[in-house]
Design a protein around this motif. Structure first.
Motif, PDB file in Angstrom:
ATOM      1  N   VAL A 121      25.560  26.407  31.437  1.00  0.00           N
ATOM      2  CA  VAL A 121      24.123  26.566  31.675  1.00  0.00           C
ATOM      3  C   VAL A 121      23.590  25.395  32.495  1.00  0.00           C
ATOM      4  O   VAL A 121      22.843  25.578  33.463  1.00  0.00           O
ATOM      5  N   ARG A 122      23.994  24.183  32.125  1.00  0.00           N
ATOM      6  CA  ARG A 122      23.535  23.003  32.876  1.00  0.00           C
ATOM      7  C   ARG A 122      24.028  23.050  34.317  1.00  0.00           C
ATOM      8  O   ARG A 122      23.315  22.638  35.250  1.00  0.00           O
ATOM      9  N   ALA A 123      25.233  23.539  34.529  1.00  0.00           N
ATOM     10  CA  ALA A 123      25.759  23.650  35.889  1.00  0.00           C
ATOM     11  C   ALA A 123      24.930  24.635  36.710  1.00  0.00           C
ATOM     12  O   ALA A 123      24.654  24.396  37.897  1.00  0.00           O
ATOM     13  N   LEU A 124      24.498  25.733  36.086  1.00  0.00           N
ATOM     14  CA  LEU A 124      23.658  26.692  36.793  1.00  0.00           C
ATOM     15  C   LEU A 124      22.273  26.114  37.089  1.00  0.00           C
ATOM     16  O   LEU A 124      21.697  26.376  38.155  1.00  0.00           O
ATOM     17  N   LEU A 125      21.737  25.334  36.174  1.00  0.00           N
ATOM     18  CA  LEU A 125      20.451  24.672  36.430  1.00  0.00           C
ATOM     19  C   LEU A 125      20.572  23.713  37.611  1.00  0.00           C
ATOM     20  O   LEU A 125      19.679  23.659  38.475  1.00  0.00           O
ATOM     21  N   ASP A 126      21.659  22.968  37.656  1.00  0.00           N
ATOM     22  CA  ASP A 126      21.888  22.066  38.791  1.00  0.00           C
ATOM     23  C   ASP A 126      22.042  22.855  40.088  1.00  0.00           C
ATOM     24  O   ASP A 126      21.541  22.451  41.147  1.00  0.00           O
ATOM     25  N   ASP A 127      22.733  24.002  39.997  1.00  0.00           N
ATOM     26  CA  ASP A 127      22.922  24.861  41.165  1.00  0.00           C
ATOM     27  C   ASP A 127      21.581  25.387  41.657  1.00  0.00           C
ATOM     28  O   ASP A 127      21.293  25.416  42.860  1.00  0.00           O
ATOM     29  N   VAL A 149      11.775  33.002  48.538  1.00  0.00           N
ATOM     30  CA  VAL A 149      12.738  33.477  47.552  1.00  0.00           C
ATOM     31  C   VAL A 149      13.227  32.299  46.721  1.00  0.00           C
ATOM     32  O   VAL A 149      13.764  31.325  47.276  1.00  0.00           O
ATOM     33  N   LEU A 150      13.032  32.388  45.407  1.00  0.00           N
ATOM     34  CA  LEU A 150      13.596  31.408  44.484  1.00  0.00           C
ATOM     35  C   LEU A 150      14.860  32.018  43.903  1.00  0.00           C
ATOM     36  O   LEU A 150      14.796  32.954  43.099  1.00  0.00           O
ATOM     37  N   ASP A 151      16.002  31.524  44.332  1.00  0.00           N
ATOM     38  CA  ASP A 151      17.286  32.053  43.885  1.00  0.00           C
ATOM     39  C   ASP A 151      17.662  31.388  42.570  1.00  0.00           C
ATOM     40  O   ASP A 151      17.946  30.190  42.524  1.00  0.00           O
ATOM     41  N   THR A 152      17.670  32.181  41.492  1.00  0.00           N
ATOM     42  CA  THR A 152      17.931  31.628  40.171  1.00  0.00           C
ATOM     43  C   THR A 152      19.412  31.395  39.896  1.00  0.00           C
ATOM     44  O   THR A 152      19.750  30.768  38.892  1.00  0.00           O
ATOM     45  N   TYR A 187      12.960  28.164  33.885  1.00  0.00           N
ATOM     46  CA  TYR A 187      13.108  26.815  34.448  1.00  0.00           C
ATOM     47  C   TYR A 187      12.561  26.765  35.865  1.00  0.00           C
ATOM     48  O   TYR A 187      11.851  25.815  36.235  1.00  0.00           O
ATOM     49  N   ALA A 188      12.881  27.779  36.655  1.00  0.00           N
ATOM     50  CA  ALA A 188      12.373  27.817  38.030  1.00  0.00           C
ATOM     51  C   ALA A 188      10.850  27.825  38.047  1.00  0.00           C
ATOM     52  O   ALA A 188      10.214  27.105  38.833  1.00  0.00           O
ATOM     53  N   TRP A 189      10.232  28.623  37.156  1.00  0.00           N
ATOM     54  CA  TRP A 189       8.772  28.686  37.110  1.00  0.00           C
ATOM     55  C   TRP A 189       8.181  27.359  36.631  1.00  0.00           C
ATOM     56  O   TRP A 189       7.158  26.903  37.157  1.00  0.00           O
ATOM     57  N   ALA A 190       8.817  26.736  35.653  1.00  0.00           N
ATOM     58  CA  ALA A 190       8.336  25.435  35.186  1.00  0.00           C
ATOM     59  C   ALA A 190       8.393  24.406  36.312  1.00  0.00           C
ATOM     60  O   ALA A 190       7.489  23.569  36.443  1.00  0.00           O
ATOM     61  N   ARG A 191       9.436  24.462  37.131  1.00  0.00           N
ATOM     62  CA  ARG A 191       9.518  23.546  38.265  1.00  0.00           C
ATOM     63  C   ARG A 191       8.413  23.818  39.277  1.00  0.00           C
ATOM     64  O   ARG A 191       7.845  22.891  39.857  1.00  0.00           O
TER      65      ARG A 191
END
Length: 246
Positions: free
Chosen positions: A13-19, A165-168, A194-198
């Protein structure tokens, strides 16, 4: 070791957040700038999604710390809570997304945000297409990987109609565990939230730099929250009928 599988999922999950950060960091800033421009122009942010993407519609609407200038646009048929099979049928049915967008009647300086992990079902594609046709820029929160791996039920994808486009980075099928053959632990809501919070954090920074006070909900469970929210309700209730059931 018995604990190893539990440790692997958080790492992935953390790796995907970093991605997501590295892939969509610039787009997140652009989305924040677009939202601020709309809010400064007294626009409304129209937010849409279907099925489990409705979790993100809830995340954006009437949420502590969230924007008050948000209107959820949706058809009751896409809610899975009282008829899950119906929600799948409705999301795939042509014409409903377009009708939802037309009924909301967005117009500049409004903005639309459409959440859909695959972005290949008619409902979210039509919402985005209809909003764009009305001159309302669309922010798509979707996954390019999931979209490529999904059944194509429309000639275009959600991303095709988006200004930003926000690519999740959600993998095809959404599930993340176990690593060798994923079948559980869906991650799309985590990544989209997470994307929306950012986006909200970048928006706050931009607004502060420009001296703009954002119309933002306060938790009703803190002192003074009800008073702050009452003023926002009075300001937006006639433009966001979902705030009062009107």
């Amino acid at each position: 070791m018995p604990d190893a599988p539990r440790k692997q999922l958080p790492d992935r999950v953390r790796a995907l957040l970093d991605d997501l950060d590295s892939t969509s960091g610039t787009a997140i800033g652009e989305a924040a700038a677009l939202l601020l421009e709309s809010i400064e122009g007294d626009g409304i942010v129209h937010v849409a999604g279907a099925g489990h993407s409705l979790a993100m519609v809830c995340e954006t609407f009437y949420r502590a710390g969230g924007l008050a200038a948000v209107r959820p646009i949706w058809d009751a048929g896409v809610l899975p809570l009282d008829d899950a099979l119906r929600s799948t049928r409705v999301e795939r049915q042509a014409g409903i997304g377009r009708a939802v967008a037309e009924a909301a009647a967005p117009a500049p300086p409004d903005v639309a945000v459409v959440f859909s992990t695959s972005g290949r079902n008619p409902y979210p594609v039509e919402v985005a297409e209809a909003c764009a046709a009305r001159g309302v820029p669309v922010i798509a929160v979707t996954s390019a990987r999931a979209s490529r791996g999904a059944a194509a039920r429309t000639a275009t994808s959600l991303a095709d109609h988006a200004a930003i486009v926000l690519d999740t980075r959600v993998p095809p099928g959404d599930a993340l565990h176990p690593a060798a053959a994923p079948r559980t632990a869906a991650v799309s809501t985590i990544l989209a939230a997470y994307a929306w919070a950012r986006v909200l954090a970048d928006l706050d920074d931009l607004a502060s730099a420009r001296g703009v006070e954002l119309p933002r909900w306060t938790s009703a469970n803190v002192p003074g929250g009800d008073e702050v929210n009452a003023a926002l309700l009075e300001r937006y209730r006639h433009r966001v009928p979902e705030l009062t059931g009107g």
